[in-house]
Design a protein around this motif. Structure first.
Motif, PDB file in Angstrom:
ATOM      1  N   SER A 647       0.825  -1.210   0.000  1.00 26.01           N
ATOM      2  CA  SER A 647       0.000   0.000   0.000  1.00 26.01           C
ATOM      3  C   SER A 647       0.859   1.259   0.000  1.00 26.01           C
ATOM      4  CB  SER A 647      -0.919   0.015   1.223  1.00 26.01           C
ATOM      5  OG  SER A 647      -0.174   0.212   2.411  1.00 26.01           O
ATOM      6  N   HIS A 663      -4.224   1.130   9.130  1.00 27.00           N
ATOM      7  CA  HIS A 663      -4.354   0.487   7.827  1.00 27.00           C
ATOM      8  C   HIS A 663      -4.192  -1.015   8.048  1.00 27.00           C
ATOM      9  CE1 HIS A 663      -3.903   4.530   6.238  1.00 27.00           C
ATOM     10  NE2 HIS A 663      -2.875   4.645   7.060  1.00 27.00           N
ATOM     11  N   LEU A 675      -7.874  -3.640   1.698  1.00 22.88           N
ATOM     12  CA  LEU A 675      -7.169  -2.748   2.600  1.00 22.88           C
ATOM     13  C   LEU A 675      -8.197  -1.835   3.260  1.00 22.88           C
ATOM     14  CD1 LEU A 675      -4.498  -1.420   3.676  1.00 22.88           C
ATOM     15  CD2 LEU A 675      -4.709   0.166   1.742  1.00 22.88           C
ATOM     16  N   GLN A 698      -5.273   6.514  -0.543  1.00 18.48           N
ATOM     17  CA  GLN A 698      -4.643   5.257  -0.154  1.00 18.48           C
ATOM     18  C   GLN A 698      -4.714   4.330  -1.374  1.00 18.48           C
ATOM     19  OE1 GLN A 698      -4.284   6.433   2.978  1.00 18.48           O
ATOM     20  NE2 GLN A 698      -6.129   7.663   2.839  1.00 18.48           N
ATOM     21  N   PHE A 700      -3.674   0.580  -3.144  1.00 17.54           N
ATOM     22  CA  PHE A 700      -3.429  -0.807  -2.748  1.00 17.54           C
ATOM     23  C   PHE A 700      -2.981  -1.575  -3.985  1.00 17.54           C
ATOM     24  CE2 PHE A 700      -5.441  -4.822  -0.725  1.00 17.54           C
ATOM     25  CZ  PHE A 700      -4.269  -5.086  -0.046  1.00 17.54           C
TER      26      PHE A 700
END
Length: 713
Positions: A647, A663, A675, A698, A700
């Motif tokens: 990530s 996370h 995630l 974020q 992934f």
């Protein structure tokens, strides 16, 4: 060596990161958040005058036995961690090397116990010491497995297990009993060797020894002129001179040339060629690829990261000194004994011809060039760039590296060069041939010592350290009584089998590349890849060995032993050929991205902040796995925020009195990987302060199944 450590407080900032490691082969889970205890160094013990390790400082493992006598340290306070990895070949022909990585000794030396299991039997300790490598030779056939653990006076870690390894020793016949006159026919060989001293001048032996003085492995550079060579096996034949030596002699001439080149490598085959492993021009690779050869070049070849995320350069410097040629005053002939007993093409069978090939090879070594050589492999990690950018990066690194090597003195590395090499995580690995002390394993170097290593090697190159570099092979002459037959009617035709072997080797290369991204991700993928390599190795030996040519099949029709049951057979096409391409091939990367936009307004209370948060869950497509090669540190964000494997956290705007984030990797029941990210921020309630704000993404990253067809020649 025992080192005194300062106590380090592992501060857990306001972040809840739960990085869960799945490892079916570790017997116990290690506590990754245990507090480090301040410890004292152990005393060092000097070996006695009669020891093989005289004047070498050796560690004492348990420091006063863990007791308190003498008022000294009580020694380790906990057992070591489990060794992170253990590696060895999936298939060998009797010689193998086991490597494992270091346990965390928490400031104290770790003693390792390596155990071996054969054919699913009992486990037996085969090594107990401080090293991280064990070489084994001449192992009998069977299926082997190895495990290792780290120990100290407080106990031992859980075991790190490796996967199965198959050993199929090379079968050698007792030709002296089959052909009783063979010993007598060698008399002329001895006379030829004794009268041609340069016949042995191209030999150079180098030993690698442990700190205790025991032999670890001896590598012999045996390239005697007149020595037979088996093209399909990639190995020298047992006989030294199969030609009639009466009028043979060795002619020498000076070469005296030095050359330095830096090559850009595109494929694994290109690396194989540039490492000069292709000693037979008619066969792109050899069976030695499947084993654990003593030659450090094979080790370097196996360790090279030849896939999309890396660019690879190879620097090769060589000094050629002398050329040695096998000469004859008359047309060369085979020994009469071999012609009369080994060759009989008129009888309708190939057994005598196969015996000749197994004893004398397909060709013989007719010339060598002596000297010394050094290879430095540069691996450039440039995973986030386009192919055009990667090409430019490689050329820039090549130019900077050339400046370092060609500098008149070591000096200091420029800031620009150092930053470039650090940015692209350039690593250096070296192997040598010849010189004052040929390396037995790959030498890891840094930007600061690569120049010194290179210069020291060149300075140590002397005639006494020359080895055979270039080799030329010639076909054996067809005996005059068979002048009406072509060469392959007399000596047995290996060409169809050689072509089949090249298919297996091409397949092995592609399997290795596709399995590289799976290493350590899942035990089921590791097991599948390991089983494929074992079975490819088995099949390659059928193609390489003359005694088993009948078993050499096409990759499309071969059958193999199942990894879970050594007595059953499965079809390769339906198992490995179909499953491995549909797993995680190169260029199968994917990623998902989620955006956060959180505002925490000022509350009515004077000086009191207000919390506000949000949570998001982003998932990879079904059947995709987390790309553990992707690991990014966070850029900004709440205190303590960091990314987990696979990530990346990037914060565009962060303004808050306080904040935290977590996370977590969440596998779904169907195997889908997700995630979950949770972000909380707190505003400042004092007059005149702004609202708290968090904006960021974020991402992934994963690898997804991608069907790829194998390309076989």
């Amino acid at each position: 060596m025992k080192i005194k450590l300062l106590s380090i407080a592992l501060a857990a900032a306001a972040v809840g990161v739960q990085a869960k490691t799945i490892d079916a082969d570790v017997g116990a889970t290690q506590n990754s958040q245990a507090t480090l205890i301040p410890i004292e160094p152990c005393p060092m013990k000097k070996q006695g005058a009669g020891s093989d390790t005289q004047n070498k400082i050796m560690p004492i493992d348990d420091c006063d036995g863990g007791g308190g006598g003498g008022g000294g340290s009580t020694g380790p306070t906990r057992a070591p961690s489990t060794p992170p990895s253990i590696k060895y070949a999936a298939f060998t022909q009797g010689d193998n090397q086991i490597d494992w990585s270091s346990s965390n000794g928490y400031g104290y030396s770790v003693k390792y116990k390596l155990e071996e299991q054969r054919n699913n039997g009992s486990w037996n300790i085969i090594y107990d010491g401080y090293g991280k490598q064990k070489s084994l030779a001449n192992k009998s056939g069977g299926t082997y497995r190895y495990r290792v653990k780290g120990c100290n006076s407080k106990g031992c870690s859980s075991y790190r297990y490796g996967y199965k390894m198959s050993i199929k020793p090379k079968v050698t016949k007792d030709y002296e009993s089959i052909y009783p006159g063979l010993v007598a026919s060698r008399t002329s060989d001895s006379s030829f060797i004794n009268n041609n001293k340069r016949f042995y001048d191209v030999n150079k032996e180098a030993s690698s020894r442990t700190s205790g003085g025991s032999n670890l492995r001896t590598t012999s550079f045996l390239h005697n002129l007149g020595k037979g060579f088996g093209l399909t096996e990639g190995q020298y034949a047992p006989e030294e001179v199969c030609l009639k030596p009466d009028d043979l002699y060795v002619n020498s001439s000076n070469v005296n040339s030095s050359d330095l080149r830096i090559h850009q490598l595109e494929t694994r085959e290109d690396l194989y060629e540039k490492l000069d492993l292709d000693i037979s021009a008619s066969l792109s690779m050899s069976i030695g690829k499947f084993g654990t050869q003593a030659d450090a070049k094979y080790q370097l070849f196996r360790e090279a990261q030849m896939h999309q995320e890396y660019s690879t350069l190879l620097m090769k410097w060589e000094r050629k000194a002398e050329r040695l040629d096998l000469q004859s005053s008359t047309p060369r002939k085979l020994k009469n004994y071999y012609v009369n007993n080994y060759l009989n093409p008129y009888d309708g069978t190939t057994v005598p011809e196969v015996d000749f090939r197994n004893n004398c090879g397909d060709r013989y070594l007719s010339a060598v060039v002596t000297g010394a050589r050094i290879y430095v492999l540069l691996e450039i990690k440039n995973e986030n760039y386009s192919s055009t950018e990667m090409e430019n990066i490689s050329w820039d690194v090549k130019a900077k590296f050339a400046e370092i090597i060609n500098a008149s003195s070591t000096g200091s590395i420029s800031t620009e060069t150092r930053r470039m090499f650090e940015k692209f995580e350039v690593s250096f690995k070296a192997v040598t041939e010849g010189g004052s002390s040929p390396t037995q394993t790959v030498k890891n170097l840094t930007i600061d010592n690569v120049k010194d290593y290179f210069n020291n090697f060149i300075a140590g190159v002397k005639p006494s350290g020359y080895v055979a570099l270039d080799r030329e092979f010639s076909h054996y002459p067809v005996p005059v009584q068979y002048n009406t037959l072509n060469y392959h009617d007399v000596f047995a035709d290996h060409r169809p089998l050689r072509n089949q072997l090249t298919r297996w080797i091409a397949l092995d290369n592609q399997v290795n590349d596709r399995c590289a991204s799976l290493t350590g991700v899942s035990s089921s993928y590791d097991a599948l890849c390991n089983a494929a390599k074992r079975n490819i190795g088995w099949q390659a030996t059928h193609c390489a060995s003359g005694e088993e040519w009948v078993d050499c099949r096409s990759p499309y029709s071969a059958k193999f032993t199942d990894d879970s049951n050594n007595t059953s057979f499965i079809n390769f096409t339906s198992k490995f050929y179909n499953e491995i391409p549909s797993l995680y091939a190169p260029n199968s990367e994917t990623y998902t991205e989620t955006w956060f936009d959180i505002t925490a307004p000022k509350p009515g209370w004077l000086g009191a902040g207000k919390w506000r948060g949000d949570s998001k869950e982003t998932c990879l497509p079904t059947k995709c796995i987390v790309d553990h090669a992707k690991m990014f540190a966070s850029a900004g964000g709440p205190s303590g925020t960091r990314a987990i494997l696979g990530s990346q956290i990037y914060v565009n705007e962060y303004k808050a009195k306080d904040g935290n984030a977590s996370h977590t990797l969440l596998p779904k029941p169907n195997g889908q990987k997700c995630l979950k990210s949770v972000v909380n921020i707190k505003s400042d309630g004092w007059p005149g302060r702004d609202d708290a704000r968090y904006r960021g993404s974020q991402s992934f990253h994963g690898l997804c199944p991608q069907k790829m067809t194998y390309i076989l020649p």
